[in-house]
Scaffold this active site. Structure first.
Site, short mmCIF file in Angstrom:
data_model
loop_
_atom_site.label_atom_id
_atom_site.label_comp_id
_atom_site.label_asym_id
_atom_site.label_seq_id
_atom_site.Cartn_x
_atom_site.Cartn_y
_atom_site.Cartn_z
N THR A 45 12.29 -5.84 16.02
CA THR A 45 13.67 -5.79 16.30
C THR A 45 14.40 -7.12 16.34
O THR A 45 15.52 -7.15 16.17
CB THR A 45 13.96 -4.93 17.70
OG1 THR A 45 13.28 -5.80 18.72
CG2 THR A 45 13.19 -3.87 17.62
N LYS A 46 13.60 -8.23 16.40
CA LYS A 46 14.25 -9.65 16.16
C LYS A 46 13.31 -10.34 15.26
O LYS A 46 12.15 -10.17 15.34
CB LYS A 46 14.08 -10.19 17.49
CG LYS A 46 14.95 -9.52 18.69
CD LYS A 46 15.12 -10.11 20.22
CE LYS A 46 16.06 -9.40 20.78
NZ LYS A 46 16.51 -9.78 22.22
N ASN A 58 0.80 -1.13 0.10
CA ASN A 58 0.08 -0.04 -0.10
C ASN A 58 0.88 1.26 -0.04
O ASN A 58 1.98 1.19 -0.16
CB ASN A 58 -0.92 0.09 1.03
CG ASN A 58 -2.32 0.53 0.86
OD1 ASN A 58 -2.37 1.57 0.34
ND2 ASN A 58 -3.35 -0.04 1.49
N ARG A 71 6.16 -8.93 19.74
CA ARG A 71 6.46 -10.04 20.13
C ARG A 71 5.32 -11.16 19.74
O ARG A 71 4.39 -10.39 19.49
CB ARG A 71 6.60 -9.83 21.76
CG ARG A 71 7.52 -8.91 22.23
CD ARG A 71 7.25 -8.91 23.89
NE ARG A 71 8.15 -7.93 24.55
CZ ARG A 71 9.54 -8.24 24.91
NH1 ARG A 71 9.84 -9.28 24.60
NH2 ARG A 71 10.13 -6.93 25.22
N GLY A 73 -0.25 -1.65 8.62
CA GLY A 73 0.16 -0.54 8.60
C GLY A 73 1.09 0.29 9.58
O GLY A 73 0.72 -0.07 10.58
N HIS A 99 23.40 2.18 11.98
CA HIS A 99 24.67 2.74 12.37
C HIS A 99 25.23 2.59 13.67
O HIS A 99 24.56 2.17 14.34
CB HIS A 99 24.11 4.44 12.52
CG HIS A 99 23.67 5.06 11.17
ND1 HIS A 99 24.30 5.27 10.16
CD2 HIS A 99 22.34 5.07 10.72
CE1 HIS A 99 23.62 5.64 9.13
NE2 HIS A 99 22.00 5.72 9.48
#
Length: 195
Positions: free
Chosen positions: A163-164, A83, A178, A140, A113
Site C-alpha cells: 500500500t506504500k 508466472n 512492511r 505469489g 476509486h
C-alpha cells in the site's frame, strides 16, 4: 482535456467513454489470443505482447493466462519473468525493471476509486503509476496498489499487500507490506560460492 489525458495524468476520469472502452476492447482481443495459443507458440505469444505493450525488453517471458486493461501503459524490462495469472490494471504507467521475477497470482493495480460513495457511483476513477525496480522478486499472490514503487533488489513476500512504496535492498512482507529487514551486502551480487 480528454478522459484518456485525465487518466494518464492521475486525475479523476470517466472510464466508460468510447475511446477508452475501445482501447480496453482491443487489449482484451490481443490478450485473448495470447492466452489461447498453444504452449509451444512462445514466439507468437510474445510478439502479440510486444505489439500491445508500451515497450518490452529483448528477452522476457510471461506465462499465460495474463490479463491487462490497455497494455500500452506497460513497460516490461529485459529478462523479466511473470508466472501464471498475472493481472495488471494499467490505467496508468506500469514500469517493470530488468530481471524481475513475479510469482503466480500477482496483481498490479494502478486504478482506484473515490472514497466518496456518491462520486464513486458516477463511475469516476483515478489511476496512479506503479514502478518496480531492477532485480525485484515479488512473491505469489502479492498485490501492488496504485502509486507504489519498489526499489531495486527488493523481495516482496508472498501474499503481501503493498500500500506504500518499499525502498531498495530490503525484504518486505505482510498486509500492509512492511520492511522486515535489509538485504545484506553478501546477499547481493554474483559471488555465490567463494571459498
Amino acid at each position: 482535456m480528454t478522459e484518456k489525458e485525465k487518466m494518464l495524468r492521475g486525475e479523476p476520469y470517466f472510464s466508460f467513454g468510447e475511446e477508452l472502452a475501445g482501447e480496453r476492447q482491443h487489449a482484451k482481443e490481443v490478450v485473448f489470443e495470447f492466452n489461447r495459443l498453444e504452449p509451444s507458440k512462445v514466439v507468437e505469444r510474445h510478439a502479440l505482447l510486444r505489439g500491445l505493450f508500451g515497450s518490452a525488453g529483448g528477452k522476457f517471458y510471461i506465462e499465460p493466462p495474463f490479463r491487462c486493461d490497455y497494455g500500452y501503459n506497460i513497460h516490461w524490462g529485459e529478462g523479466s519473468y511473470a508466472n501464471y495469472n498475472l493481472v495488471i490494471l494499467d490505467c496508468n504507467r506500469v514500469t517493470i525493471g530488468d530481471q524481475v521475477l513475479i510469482g503466480p497470482n500477482v496483481s498490479i493495480y494502478t486504478a482506484g476509486h473515490p472514497i466518496d460513495p456518491v462520486t464513486r457511483a458516477q463511475d469516476v476513477e483515478f489511476a496512479l503509476p506503479v514502478t518496480i525496480g531492477n532485480r525485484v522478486w515479488i512473491g505469489g499472490g502479492a498485490i501492488l496498489n496504485p502509486g507504489v514503487s519498489i526499489g531495486d533488489n527488493t523481495v516482496i513476500g508472498a501474499g503481501s499487500v503493498v500500500t506504500k512504496s518499499i525502498p531498495a535492498n530490503v525484504v518486505a512482507v505482510g498486509n500492509p507490506c512492511r520492511v522486515l529487514r535489509e538485504i545484506r551486502p553478501d546477499e547481493i551480487g554474483g559471488d555465490h560460492g567463494s571459498d
